[in-house]
Motif scaffolding. Structure first.
Motif, PDB file in Angstrom:
ATOM      1  N   PRO A  93       4.933 -13.101  11.761  1.00 26.56           N
ATOM      2  CA  PRO A  93       5.016 -11.938  10.955  1.00 26.56           C
ATOM      3  C   PRO A  93       6.364 -10.860  10.980  1.00 26.56           C
ATOM      4  O   PRO A  93       6.816 -10.643  12.113  1.00 26.56           O
ATOM      5  CB  PRO A  93       3.769 -10.865  11.620  1.00 26.56           C
ATOM      6  N   SER A  94       6.996 -10.440  10.093  1.00 29.40           N
ATOM      7  CA  SER A  94       8.300  -9.887  10.376  1.00 29.40           C
ATOM      8  C   SER A  94       8.457  -9.018   8.722  1.00 29.40           C
ATOM      9  O   SER A  94       7.640  -9.178   8.043  1.00 29.40           O
ATOM     10  CB  SER A  94       9.574 -10.668  10.579  1.00 29.40           C
ATOM     11  N   GLY A  95       9.228  -8.065   9.014  1.00 30.36           N
ATOM     12  CA  GLY A  95       9.660  -7.168   7.783  1.00 30.36           C
ATOM     13  C   GLY A  95       8.738  -5.901   7.569  1.00 30.36           C
ATOM     14  O   GLY A  95       8.439  -5.468   8.705  1.00 30.36           O
ATOM     15  N   THR A  96       8.314  -5.505   6.386  1.00 29.56           N
ATOM     16  CA  THR A  96       7.759  -4.428   6.142  1.00 29.56           C
ATOM     17  C   THR A  96       6.469  -4.775   5.460  1.00 29.56           C
ATOM     18  O   THR A  96       6.473  -5.364   4.440  1.00 29.56           O
ATOM     19  CB  THR A  96       8.598  -3.355   5.469  1.00 29.56           C
ATOM     20  N   ASP A 123       7.414  -5.885  15.651  1.00 40.02           N
ATOM     21  CA  ASP A 123       8.474  -6.303  14.811  1.00 40.02           C
ATOM     22  C   ASP A 123       8.222  -5.821  13.255  1.00 40.02           C
ATOM     23  O   ASP A 123       9.210  -5.796  12.432  1.00 40.02           O
ATOM     24  CB  ASP A 123       9.058  -7.661  15.104  1.00 40.02           C
ATOM     25  N   VAL A 124       7.127  -5.701  12.965  1.00 41.42           N
ATOM     26  CA  VAL A 124       6.623  -5.316  11.484  1.00 41.42           C
ATOM     27  C   VAL A 124       6.425  -3.782  11.507  1.00 41.42           C
ATOM     28  O   VAL A 124       5.626  -3.098  12.192  1.00 41.42           O
ATOM     29  CB  VAL A 124       5.267  -5.990  10.939  1.00 41.42           C
ATOM     30  N   LYS A 125       7.135  -3.344  10.349  1.00 37.40           N
ATOM     31  CA  LYS A 125       7.066  -1.899   9.996  1.00 37.40           C
ATOM     32  C   LYS A 125       5.913  -1.939   9.056  1.00 37.40           C
ATOM     33  O   LYS A 125       5.869  -2.430   8.039  1.00 37.40           O
ATOM     34  CB  LYS A 125       8.166  -1.241   9.569  1.00 37.40           C
ATOM     35  N   VAL A 126       4.823  -0.869   9.249  1.00 34.63           N
ATOM     36  CA  VAL A 126       3.519  -0.753   8.292  1.00 34.63           C
ATOM     37  C   VAL A 126       3.745   0.380   7.672  1.00 34.63           C
ATOM     38  O   VAL A 126       3.929   1.521   8.205  1.00 34.63           O
ATOM     39  CB  VAL A 126       2.425  -0.748   9.273  1.00 34.63           C
ATOM     40  N   GLU A 127       3.633   0.543   6.146  1.00 39.34           N
ATOM     41  CA  GLU A 127       3.720   1.883   5.360  1.00 39.34           C
ATOM     42  C   GLU A 127       2.619   1.770   4.630  1.00 39.34           C
ATOM     43  O   GLU A 127       1.944   0.849   4.204  1.00 39.34           O
ATOM     44  CB  GLU A 127       4.914   1.690   4.347  1.00 39.34           C
ATOM     45  N   MET A 128       1.715   3.254   4.717  1.00 37.64           N
ATOM     46  CA  MET A 128       0.454   3.202   4.000  1.00 37.64           C
ATOM     47  C   MET A 128       0.888   4.397   2.890  1.00 37.64           C
ATOM     48  O   MET A 128       1.503   5.366   3.017  1.00 37.64           O
ATOM     49  CB  MET A 128      -0.554   3.847   4.701  1.00 37.64           C
ATOM     50  N   LEU A 129       0.144   4.151   1.514  1.00 41.83           N
ATOM     51  CA  LEU A 129       0.375   5.050   0.825  1.00 41.83           C
ATOM     52  C   LEU A 129      -1.159   5.285   0.004  1.00 41.83           C
ATOM     53  O   LEU A 129      -1.663   4.227  -0.335  1.00 41.83           O
ATOM     54  CB  LEU A 129       1.041   4.391  -0.684  1.00 41.83           C
TER      55      LEU A 129
END
Length: 304
Positions: A93-96, A123-129
């Motif tokens: 797992p990596s990235g966003t 290492d993973v960035k999590v974005e919630m909308l």
């Protein structure tokens, strides 16, 4: 005129030059000598120039071959590195990771999954909308969506998580100071908190309720306060300002903590389903694959 370059042919050519031998290059690449020779001949024909001069004892690059080798070696190395980096996305797992859900969803369940995920995969960035807008999952780069309708696209997996209707809730404080409620008709004498659409805020709301036995009741609540914000109506219910008709996914935690109490628990609006949508198993990346088992049970738990 643009000339098409065979990448495999270029890689074979580079290895021949580096090893200074057709035979050694063929052995390392696991190819017959004749195949190595043919691929370089094909490359020269495609480029329209001679790249190598071969004698019985050694190889010599032509001027064109020297220029091609220097640039091709760098290009192939960069492409190989890019391929290895891209492949790592399919291993770890990596990235966003981008997740979207409706505004009236209980974001605490999503946050719990995100926190566990973030601790496991830093290492993973999590974005919630959180939005009621119909998000273009592909165009806007979202990996996971929680939706009230399935996505009919072969590139996505759609899991039905359950179904639930809106439920009536009020705070213990309000219920303690108000008359008891045993049937929907009695809502008419209670203070009600109504979610009203922004474009039609002055219209009279109707609560279409259905009992567990299938009985139907249409109620026009006495709207003490109305708002287009589900969050605002929930807050007003929490502080004891009246009875609200809420999505169970939004008030599940408050009911569990007894901050809200379900009113007329045998009644709700007609249920509607909830779905978890993400890329198909064939295209599933590790970052999504690792999130699904953390998110799915939490969502199922809050849909009644």
């Amino acid at each position: 005129m643009e000339r098409s370059v065979d990448l495999n042919g270029a890689k074979i050519f580079i290895r021949v030059v580096q090893l200074e031998s057709f035979t050694r290059a063929a052995a390392e690449l696991g190819l017959p000598n004749s195949t190595v020779s043919d691929r370089i001949s094909d490359l020269e024909k495609a480029l329209g120039v001679r790249l190598l001069v071969r004698t019985t004892r050694k190889l010599r690059l032509t001027d064109a071959g020297s220029i091609f080798f220097k640039k091709a070696e760098l290009a192939v190395a960069a492409l190989t590195s890019a391929g290895e980096e891209a492949s790592s996305f399919q291993r770890h797992p990596s990235g966003t990771l981008r997740i979207t859900a409706p505004v009236d969803f209980d974001y605490t369940s999503i946050c719990e999954a995100v926190i566990e995920y973030a601790n496991k995969f830093p290492d993973v960035k999590v974005e919630m909308l959180l939005t009621d807008r119909l998000v273009d999952l592909i165009g806007e780069g979202f990996d996971i969506a929680i939706r009230a309708s399935p996505l009919k696209d072969a590139g996505f997996t759609t899991k039905r998580l359950g179904e639930a209707g809106l439920i009536l809730v009020a705070s213990p404080r309000y219920l303690k100071q108000s008359s008891a409620i045993s049937q929907p008709g009695e809502l008419a004498i209670h203070q009600c908190l109504v979610v009203s659409p922004e474009q039609d805020a002055n219209s009279l709301a109707t609560w279409n309720l259905v009992s567990a036995d299938g009985e139907i009741a249409k109620i026009t609540p006495r709207a003490r306060i109305s708002s287009n914000s589900v969050g605002a109506i929930k807050h007003l219910a929490l502080i004891g300002e009246g009875i609200a008709l809420m999505p169970p996914t939004l008030v599940h935690g408050d009911i569990s903590r007894k901050r809200l109490i379900r009113v007329l628990p045998e009644w709700s609006t007609a249920p509607w389903p909830s779905y978890l949508v993400y890329a198909s198993q064939r295209n599933l990346s590790p970052k999504v694959k690792e999130m699904i088992p953390l998110l799915e049970p939490r969502i199922r738990n809050i849909i009644w």
